[in-house]
Design an enzyme around this catalytic site. Sequence first.
Site, PDB file in Angstrom:
ATOM      1  CG  ASP A  67      19.056  21.598 -22.386  1.00  0.00           C
ATOM      2  OD1 ASP A  67      19.594  22.185 -23.345  1.00  0.00           O
ATOM      3  OD2 ASP A  67      17.880  21.213 -22.406  1.00  0.00           O
ATOM      4  CG  ASP A  88      19.781  24.670 -26.529  1.00  0.00           C
ATOM      5  OD1 ASP A  88      20.295  24.009 -25.600  1.00  0.00           O
ATOM      6  OD2 ASP A  88      18.567  24.943 -26.567  1.00  0.00           O
ATOM      7  CG  ASP A  92      19.084  20.337 -26.113  1.00  0.00           C
ATOM      8  OD1 ASP A  92      19.977  20.557 -25.268  1.00  0.00           O
ATOM      9  OD2 ASP A  92      18.080  21.081 -26.249  1.00  0.00           O
TER      10      ASP A  92
END
Length: 194
Positions: A67, A88, A92
């Site tokens: 990440d 993203d 996450d």
Amino acid sequence: MGVFNRLRSFYEARIAPTVASFLSRISPDPNIYTLASPVAAAAALPAWLYISPVASLLLIALSLLLDAVDGAVARFTGRVSPLGSFLDSSLDRISDSLYHATLYIAGVHPLIVIAMLSGGLIVPYLRAKGESLGLEVRGRGLMERGERSIAILAILAISIYNLQTALALASAAAVLVWITVIQRMVYIAGELRR
């Protein structure tokens, strides 16, 4: 500026370009790293149960590393995109949920896990909402994602040896996460009143 924000600035300026240069040779598509992060997080769950807690910790650390590099690869290769940003931030939250599921498997009380997870999901929502209203919210509050991730790794590592200590640390982390929620709400509301 907090310690993690200084570390983030150092990472983005000094380390990320080198890492991104190397990883872009493996795959120049940053979305590969974005997608791999929750896969590693998901693998941590059965690893804790069927392989070893240490293997699970390593998979969570790998997930966090992936990440941390996807954005650097995107910037290095010139592939920053709205799709990448969307993937993203969405993935996450999936990874965060999987980290918390691992806390539960490790023996952390379900109410503590729920408190940590719910607060941990509200914190980035407040950032996104604040920034959609034109405010800079990054760096506001005690427990941003970096701090929460380190706390989860520490709680899991300690739970291997002493569950009671891990429970105390998890309780403290839950309180700090909710303090962060309050800090961000107060900041955003205050800025919007101006």
